[in-house]
Write an enzyme that holds these catalytic residues in place. Structure first.
Site, mmCIF file in Angstrom:
data_model
loop_
_atom_site.group_PDB
_atom_site.id
_atom_site.type_symbol
_atom_site.label_atom_id
_atom_site.label_comp_id
_atom_site.label_asym_id
_atom_site.label_seq_id
_atom_site.Cartn_x
_atom_site.Cartn_y
_atom_site.Cartn_z
ATOM 1 C CG ASP A 99 -37.162 -22.732 23.235
ATOM 2 O OD1 ASP A 99 -38.034 -22.348 22.442
ATOM 3 O OD2 ASP A 99 -36.149 -22.051 23.510
ATOM 4 C CG ASP A 144 -35.663 -19.451 18.076
ATOM 5 O OD1 ASP A 144 -35.826 -20.428 17.330
ATOM 6 O OD2 ASP A 144 -36.049 -18.300 17.782
ATOM 7 C CB SER A 146 -40.528 -22.761 18.290
ATOM 8 O OG SER A 146 -39.777 -21.612 17.960
#
EC number: 3.1.3.3
Length: 409
Positions: free
Chosen positions: A193, A195, A281
């Site tokens: 991922d 963030d 993402s």
């Protein structure tokens, strides 16, 4: 602590053997000297294990018993040699080799910052209570965290993982339990991922700050967390607030992105080990494409902000990357990389990463919310992304050795 061990020879249980143990201050030549001494008695080596801790050596050699009548001479010679080296020797008679390891073999990695004696005792006790035996302990790293690996036999991996991860967080440690075997080092695709995992920021919030709508974006995010909106609805609602923003903001946001500590080391080391690395993402390709180029990633996929006449339209275009989409992309990347799903690693922090974490061979919850930690295969709760390397059996020394290589990095 460092250790090396050979595979034992095939020795019948009733064959007389000698366990020769040497301990004292480490220095070059001890191992060669011992076996040079033993060679004069024509013994065969059955097993060897050597450990050095804070400059103190413990060397154990299991050898066949010499021919009748000269064992006493062997003992005297070994003790005399040890004394000449200012070492101590112990020789124990017995029969056969080590007892066979039990079925079910796992590697338990424990990360502590610090690693306390209490936590170590509790982990060891839980292994024993689950029916496991600790065959070997090896330190992987001493900084930025202390990482040790237990080789455990006698209990299947699933039950052992359940027994160990239950209260690991309460002990202040992270615990990963994986099946032992060649496949562990064969995991050749890592997907992260972005963030709050690869980077410290939430990209939508960086854009919102430039649009002056941080509070409104936060309200939509809170509604999504309450279950009032699904991810796609919340994505569209938040992106709509960016309508009219000048495209120049994209470069500003890229410059504001802060990599998570250890991110570069993780990716650089994985690439040198032959892994392929990708990111997925719920953020935006305007940022992930830049990260892909800067970090040398093999794969990157995110949502795409629509830009018309130099301004954001407040819409996204193309495939939506949501919770299910992340798992779908993991499978797609694995197929393109030619890597079975069982040999993939996924890293994430949020609920929308859960499908991806569960689909991977090893799912790592990185500084994640409790629901994610409980559902993932393992969790890392220290702020250093490169600690994931220790879960793959990579030592700190190997990381540093890779850093000295003269290549394009």
């Amino acid at each position: 602590m460092s250790a090396s061990q050979t595979s034992p020879s095939d020795v019948a249980p009733d064959v007389p053997t000698l366990l020769v143990k040497i301990f004292g201050k480490d220095r070059p030549g001890i191992t060669a000297g011992l076996f040079d001494t033993l060679a004069a008695y024509s013994v065969d080596v059955v097993d060897i294990e050597q450990v050095v801790t804070r400059g103190r050596l413990t060397l154990c050699a299991l050898v066949t018993q010499p021919v009748a009548g000269i064992e006493g001479d062997l003992r005297a010679t070994v003790h005399s040699w040890a004394e000449s080296m200012k070492m101590q020797a112990e020789i124990i008679s017995g029969r056969g080799d080590n007892r066979p390891r039990g079925l079910g073999r796992s590697l338990v990695t424990v990360l502590g910052h610090p690693l306390t004696a209490e936590a170590t005792a509790r982990i060891a006790a839980k292994i024993a209570h689950a029916g496991g035996n600790i065959d070997r302990i090896f330190r992987l790293a001493k900084y930025p965290v202390t990482a040790v690996e237990f080789a455990v036999s006698g209990v299947e991996t699933g039950p052992l993982r359940t027994a160990l991860v239950t209260d690991a967080a309460a002990l202040g440690v992270d615990v990963a339990v994986v099946a032992a075997g060649l496949h562990r080092r064969a995991q050749r695709l890592v997907v992260m991922d972005v963030d709050s995992t690869l980077i410290q920021d939430e990209v939508i919030e960086l854009f919102a700050a430039h649009a002056g709508c941080e509070d409104k974006v936060a309200e939509v995010t809170a509604a999504a967390m309450r279950g009032e909106l699904d991810f796609e609805q919340s994505l569209h609602a938040r992106v709509a607030l960016l309508e009219g923003l000048d495209v120049s903001v994209v470069d500003k946001v890229r410059s504001e992105v802060r990599l998570t500590p250890g991110a570069r080391t993780l990716i650089r080391t994985l690439k040198r080990l032959g892994y392929q690395v990708g990111v997925v993402s719920g953020g935006f390709t305007q940022v992930t494409d830049d990260l892909k180029e800067r970090l040398g990633l093999d794969f990157a996929q995110a949502n795409t902000l629509e830009i018309v006449d130099g301004r954001l339209t407040g819409r996204v275009i193309g495939e939506i990357v949501d919770r299910a989409g992340k798992a779908r992309l993991l499978r797609r990347f694995a197929a393109e990389a030619g890597v079975p799903l069982a040999q993939t690693v996924a890293i994430g922090d949020g609920a929308n990463d859960l499908d991806m974490l569960n689909a991977a061979g090893l799912g790592v919850a990185f500084n994640a919310k409790p629901v994610v930690r409980e559902a993932a295969h393992t969790a890392v709760n220290v702020p250093f992304l490169d600690t994931v390397l220790y879960l793959l059996g990579v030592t700190r020394e190997e990381v540093e050795a890779a850093d000295t290589q003269d290549d394009e990095w």
